[in-house]
Design an enzyme around this catalytic site. Structure first.
Site, short mmCIF file in Angstrom:
data_model
loop_
_atom_site.label_atom_id
_atom_site.label_comp_id
_atom_site.label_asym_id
_atom_site.label_seq_id
_atom_site.Cartn_x
_atom_site.Cartn_y
_atom_site.Cartn_z
CB SER A 183 70.65 3.76 8.76
OG SER A 183 70.03 4.80 9.47
N GLY A 216 70.81 0.99 25.07
CA GLY A 216 69.91 1.11 26.23
C GLY A 216 70.23 0.06 27.28
N GLY A 441 49.34 28.97 26.51
CA GLY A 441 50.38 29.00 27.55
C GLY A 441 50.29 27.81 28.49
CB THR A 462 65.97 8.38 15.17
OG1 THR A 462 65.69 9.70 14.72
CG2 THR A 462 67.40 8.00 14.81
CD GLU A 464 63.27 -1.42 17.50
OE1 GLU A 464 63.23 -2.10 16.46
OE2 GLU A 464 63.64 -1.88 18.58
CG ASP A 466 66.25 7.75 9.58
OD1 ASP A 466 66.24 8.73 10.32
OD2 ASP A 466 66.00 7.80 8.35
C1 LIG Z 1 67.86 7.27 22.71
C2 LIG Z 1 68.40 6.25 21.76
C3 LIG Z 1 68.32 4.90 22.09
C4 LIG Z 1 68.88 3.94 21.26
N1 LIG Z 1 68.91 2.64 21.67
C5 LIG Z 1 69.61 1.74 20.94
C6 LIG Z 1 69.83 0.41 21.43
O1 LIG Z 1 69.39 0.04 22.54
N2 LIG Z 1 70.55 -0.45 20.67
C7 LIG Z 1 71.05 -0.10 19.46
O2 LIG Z 1 71.70 -0.93 18.82
N3 LIG Z 1 70.87 1.15 18.96
C8 LIG Z 1 70.18 2.07 19.68
N4 LIG Z 1 70.00 3.36 19.20
C9 LIG Z 1 70.57 3.71 17.91
C10 LIG Z 1 69.52 3.93 16.82
O3 LIG Z 1 68.97 2.71 16.45
C11 LIG Z 1 70.21 4.65 15.67
O4 LIG Z 1 70.41 5.98 16.11
C12 LIG Z 1 69.39 4.61 14.39
O5 LIG Z 1 69.45 3.32 13.85
C13 LIG Z 1 69.88 5.61 13.35
O6 LIG Z 1 71.24 5.51 13.14
P1 LIG Z 1 72.18 6.80 13.22
O7 LIG Z 1 71.92 7.50 14.48
O8 LIG Z 1 73.57 6.37 12.96
O9 LIG Z 1 71.67 7.74 12.05
P2 LIG Z 1 72.17 7.74 10.53
O10 LIG Z 1 71.94 6.39 9.93
O11 LIG Z 1 73.52 8.29 10.43
O12 LIG Z 1 71.13 8.76 9.93
C14 LIG Z 1 71.33 10.18 10.00
C15 LIG Z 1 70.46 10.86 8.94
O13 LIG Z 1 70.86 10.39 7.65
C16 LIG Z 1 69.76 9.97 6.91
N5 LIG Z 1 70.10 8.77 6.12
C17 LIG Z 1 70.86 7.72 6.48
N6 LIG Z 1 70.88 6.80 5.51
C18 LIG Z 1 70.10 7.27 4.52
C19 LIG Z 1 69.69 6.76 3.25
N7 LIG Z 1 70.06 5.55 2.80
N8 LIG Z 1 68.85 7.51 2.51
C20 LIG Z 1 68.42 8.72 2.94
N9 LIG Z 1 68.77 9.24 4.13
C21 LIG Z 1 69.59 8.52 4.91
C22 LIG Z 1 68.69 9.59 7.95
O14 LIG Z 1 67.39 9.79 7.41
C23 LIG Z 1 68.98 10.56 9.08
O15 LIG Z 1 68.25 11.74 8.89
C24 LIG Z 1 69.44 4.33 20.01
C25 LIG Z 1 69.47 5.68 19.67
C26 LIG Z 1 69.00 6.63 20.53
C27 LIG Z 1 69.14 8.07 20.17
#
Ligand SMILES: Cc1cc2nc3c(=O)[nH]c(=O)nc-3n(C[C@H](O)[C@H](O)[C@H](O)COP(=O)(O)OP(=O)(O)OC[C@H]3O[C@@H](n4cnc5c(N)ncnc54)[C@H](O)[C@@H]3O)c2cc1C
Length: 681
Positions: A183, A216, A441, A462, A464, A466
């Site tokens: 994020s 992706g 079922g 999550t 695009e 979270d």
């Molecule tokens: C199947 C899949 C495809 C993807 N494709 C791409 C891609 O093509 N290109 C790319 O660049 N990325 C891609 N992503 C990454 C995706 O964009 C990130 O997973 C997403 O931006 C969230 O980041 P993170 O996983 O690090 O979660 P984190 O940011 O670590 O979040 C984890 C948790 O912490 C909470 N949290 C974080 N910050 C805060 C805050 N400020 N306040 C309150 N709560 C907070 C969130 O709500 C969440 O519940 C992909 C992810 C998946 C799983």
């Protein structure tokens, strides 16, 4: 003669069953349980009931594109995703589907994205009905990789890459997220250091945590990536960090597809869903790219290493960069409504046909005649309509933004896309489970799609952005608008309502209105919208007061965290107000009296169900007196029962072909296919 009589009786029974989807008949008269197999291919709406006008409203724009896509995949069993498929086979099939869509079916998503975004999003929704993996693969290639090159680059990039991206000769990725930073994009650590001697950037991953993760198209098919990295300018006085920029980095050879020197690619493996998409991890070991590969719309570097930008600060450049990428979010919100429509259609049709229990010595009743089943599904059906109109409006605003590039529209679309994406995807994720449960079922059978829909859609919450993080952006924007209001400036269009409702809120609530509980008043759109907007205005006003109070002691960050749940509720409340306002506009626009009646019914249900869900808030503020709260609940029950009478018609109007409401069974499953019930037919 007897035979004829019994055939007549059968026909009469069938008509009665089908009519029961549409008329007020809580208990079916027929003694015979309606077989799912018999009903599978029947039209749920008799021709005497007009659904054309409603279907035109729900599918009119983009109908040609949708039908072309549905027909193409229907005629090509080799391109249909079977229920049982391995990760590797699914990835190859998804890629084959994407290539066929472009090169055989003749859909040109990049061209649509650039010239007619509304049509692009219609295609996104239609493709999601085929297989969500295909929708996401398409989004990654065209919207993320293609969109970043076209929107963050300049003419030289557009000229060089458009054709290759458009016909998928240059399959690409969007590499923003890192292992340690998702994020918080500004926290990424990958660097792009300018080497003036060689007129090149050196892309480097400084540590394991800076590995690009979840990318992706990276694990198998991608040849290029838009890589987000900090632009570093070395100088005698030390390195200058110019902030996050985007760069085109080739990752595999054009001819032999081998991984290029200095690039390390790993596979993110088998996922909970979306296994047709090959997500991978990328590390760069001092990979050299020409200076021209900097996507230089918001910041450029000359041959002699001079950095220029029309935007004065790193934060402004970063905001402008991310602002250009909201298209992905718009697509997800729109696609999520499509997933909701599919789920609700399957669950509603099944519930109309399935019978369990009944009064003594009488036929069993349709499970949609149970109040509990109605209350699970009918508000969901109303929500699918509500979200449909809200996302249509978002698409229009997005198209307007792309044409005008006006600052206030950009800000509006940014907040609106964040809020709608977060609100709708969270709602749909929960709704899919409820729909599965509503089919008992049979809902658990993979051919009935809920498993794939739930698993594939889950991550919409999550990626695009979270959802929790996005809602905070909406709250921050509301607070900015609130401050603006008190400074006397104009509010952005979507927030205009705050001006009036803030006034209402700050004055006393009207004791006569708080007690009014007659049907006409509760079904009056003015009462409904006033209630939504009152709640938002109140939450906004109190959030501003609380933040001011806490920031003295805790500072800005601490105060924000102290009020976080309040701020999230505020953002959701605002988005619900926007959705209801757009629904009202759709009802007003509707010229066909029959369709308007149906839309009004759904609008009333959407509004009163939401008010009832949050009745504690309205009661606490004495906005709703006890007698009124009781009457609202009663109205929700009545509206659910009324919606049930036309539920078959309402789901038909989504225009989803029967073939897309079940997953094709793979060859391996033939042996048990005869025991399979398609519940959504
Ligand atoms: C199947 C899949 C495809 C993807 N494709 C791409 C891609 O093509 N290109 C790319 O660049 N990325 C891609 N992503 C990454 C995706 O964009 C990130 O997973 C997403 O931006 C969230 O980041 P993170 O996983 O690090 O979660 P984190 O940011 O670590 O979040 C984890 C948790 O912490 C909470 N949290 C974080 N910050 C805060 C805050 N400020 N306040 C309150 N709560 C907070 C969130 O709500 C969440 O519940 C992909 C992810 C998946 C799983």
């Amino acid at each position: 003669m007897d035979l004829l009589k019994s055939e007549d009786a059968m026909v009469a029974r069938r008509i009665q069953c089908l009519a029961s989807h549409l008329v007020a008949s809580p208990i079916l008269a027929s003694e015979e349980t309606l077989s799912l197999e018999v009903c599978r291919n029947q039209n749920a709406a008799p021709s005497s009931v007009k659904t054309d006008a409603l279907q035109e409203i729900m599918t009119g724009a983009g109908r040609e594109d949708r039908e072309k896509i549905f027909k193409f995949f229907e005629d090509r069993p080799d391109l249909q995703t079977p229920v049982e498929i391995s990760k590797d086979a699914h990835r190859e099939l998804t890629y084959k589907q994407l290539i066929a869509l472009v090169r055989e079916c003749g859909v040109r998503p990049l061209e649509l994205l650039m010239k007619d975004p509304a049509r692009y999003f219609t295609v996104v929704e239609a493709i999601g009905f085929i297989d969500i993996s295909l929708g996401i693969k398409m989004g990654v290639h065209f919207s993320l990789w293609g969109g970043s090159v076209m929107n963050l680059g300049t003419k030289k990039h557009q000229d060089k890459y458009f054709a290759g991206i458009d016909n998928i000769e240059f399959p690409g990725c969007f590499a923003m997220t890192e292992l340690h930073h998702g994020s918080n994009v500004q926290g990424i650590q990958t660097t792009a250091t300018f080497d003036k001697e060689r007129d090149e950037f050196v892309i480097n991953t400084p540590n394991e945590g800076a590995t690009k993760w979840w990318i992706g198209n990276a694990a198998v098919h991608g040849k290029f990536a838009t890589v987000f990295a900090k632009l570093i300018l070395p100088s005698v006085s030390g390195d200058a960090d110019m902030g996050v920029h985007a760069f085109i980095v080739p990752i595999r050879g054009m001819v032999d597809h081998s991984v290029l020197p200095g690039v390390e690619i790993r596979d993110c493996g088998y996922k909970v869903g979306l296994n047709g998409v090959d997500n991978g991890a990328l590390r760069f070991h001092s990979v050299r790219i020409p200076r021209d590969n900097l996507l230089n719309r918001f910041g450029d570097l000359s041959r002699d290493g001079k950095y220029t930008s029309t935007l004065p600060t790193i934060n402004k450049r970063f905001a402008a960069t991310l602002g250009e990428l909201v298209g992905g979010r718009v697509g997800l919100a729109y696609g999520s409504v499509g997933v909701l429509k599919v789920s609700v259609t399957i669950a509603t049709r099944y519930s109309l046909l399935r019978r369990q229990f009944g009064p003594p010595d009488q036929p069993e009743v349709s499970i949609l005649d149970y109040q509990s089943q109605q209350q699970k599904l009918m508000p969901m059906l109303a929500s699918a309509y509500a979200f449909h109109f809200a996302t249509l409006n978002l698409m229009d605003r997005y198209s307007e933004m792309k044409k005008t590039h006006e600052d206030d529209i950009i800000a509006d679309v940014h907040a609106l896309s964040a809020g709608l994406k977060a609100y709708i995807t969270s709602y749909t994720a929960k709704a899919i489970s409820t729909c599965r449960e509503s089919c008992g079922g049979h809902g658990y059978s993979a051919v009935n799609k809920f498993g794939a829909l739930r698993n594939d859609h889950d991550i919409f919450q999550t990626f695009e952005g979270d959802n929790t993080v996005l809602l905070q952006q909406v709250a921050a924007d509301l607070l900015k608008q609130y401050k603006t209001k008190f400074e006397g400036a104009t509010l952005a269009v979507t927030w205009n309502y705050l001006r009036d409702s803030m006034g209402t809120y700050l004055s006393q609530t009207n004791p006569v209105v708080t007690h009014r509980d007659e049907k006409m008043h509760l079904r009056d759109p003015r009462f409904q919208l006033d209630a939504f907007q009152f709640r938002t205005a109140r939450l906004l006003h109190t959030a501003a007061l609380r933040l001011r109070k806490h920031s003295k002691r805790l500072g800005g960050f601490g105060a924000w965290n102290r009020c976080l749940n309040h701020l999230l509720t505020l953002a959701e409340s605002h988005i619900e107000s926007v959705i209801l306002a757009k629904f009202n506009e759709a009802v007003k626009r509707c010229e066909d009296p029959h369709a308007r009646k149906l839309l009004k019914l759904l609008r009333d249900l959407y509004a009163l169900d939401r008010i009832w869900n949050d009745i504690g808030t309205f009661r606490n503020q004495d906005y709703v007196a006890p007698n009124k709260a009781k009457a609202i609940h009663k109205q929700v029950e009545i509206l659910c029962a009324e919606t049930r009478q036309v539920a078959g018609q309402l789901v038909d109007a989504f225009g989803i072909p029967d073939s897309l409401l079940r997953a094709p069974i793979g060859l391996q499953s033939r042996q048990y296919s005869e025991y399979t019930h398609y519940v959504g037919f």
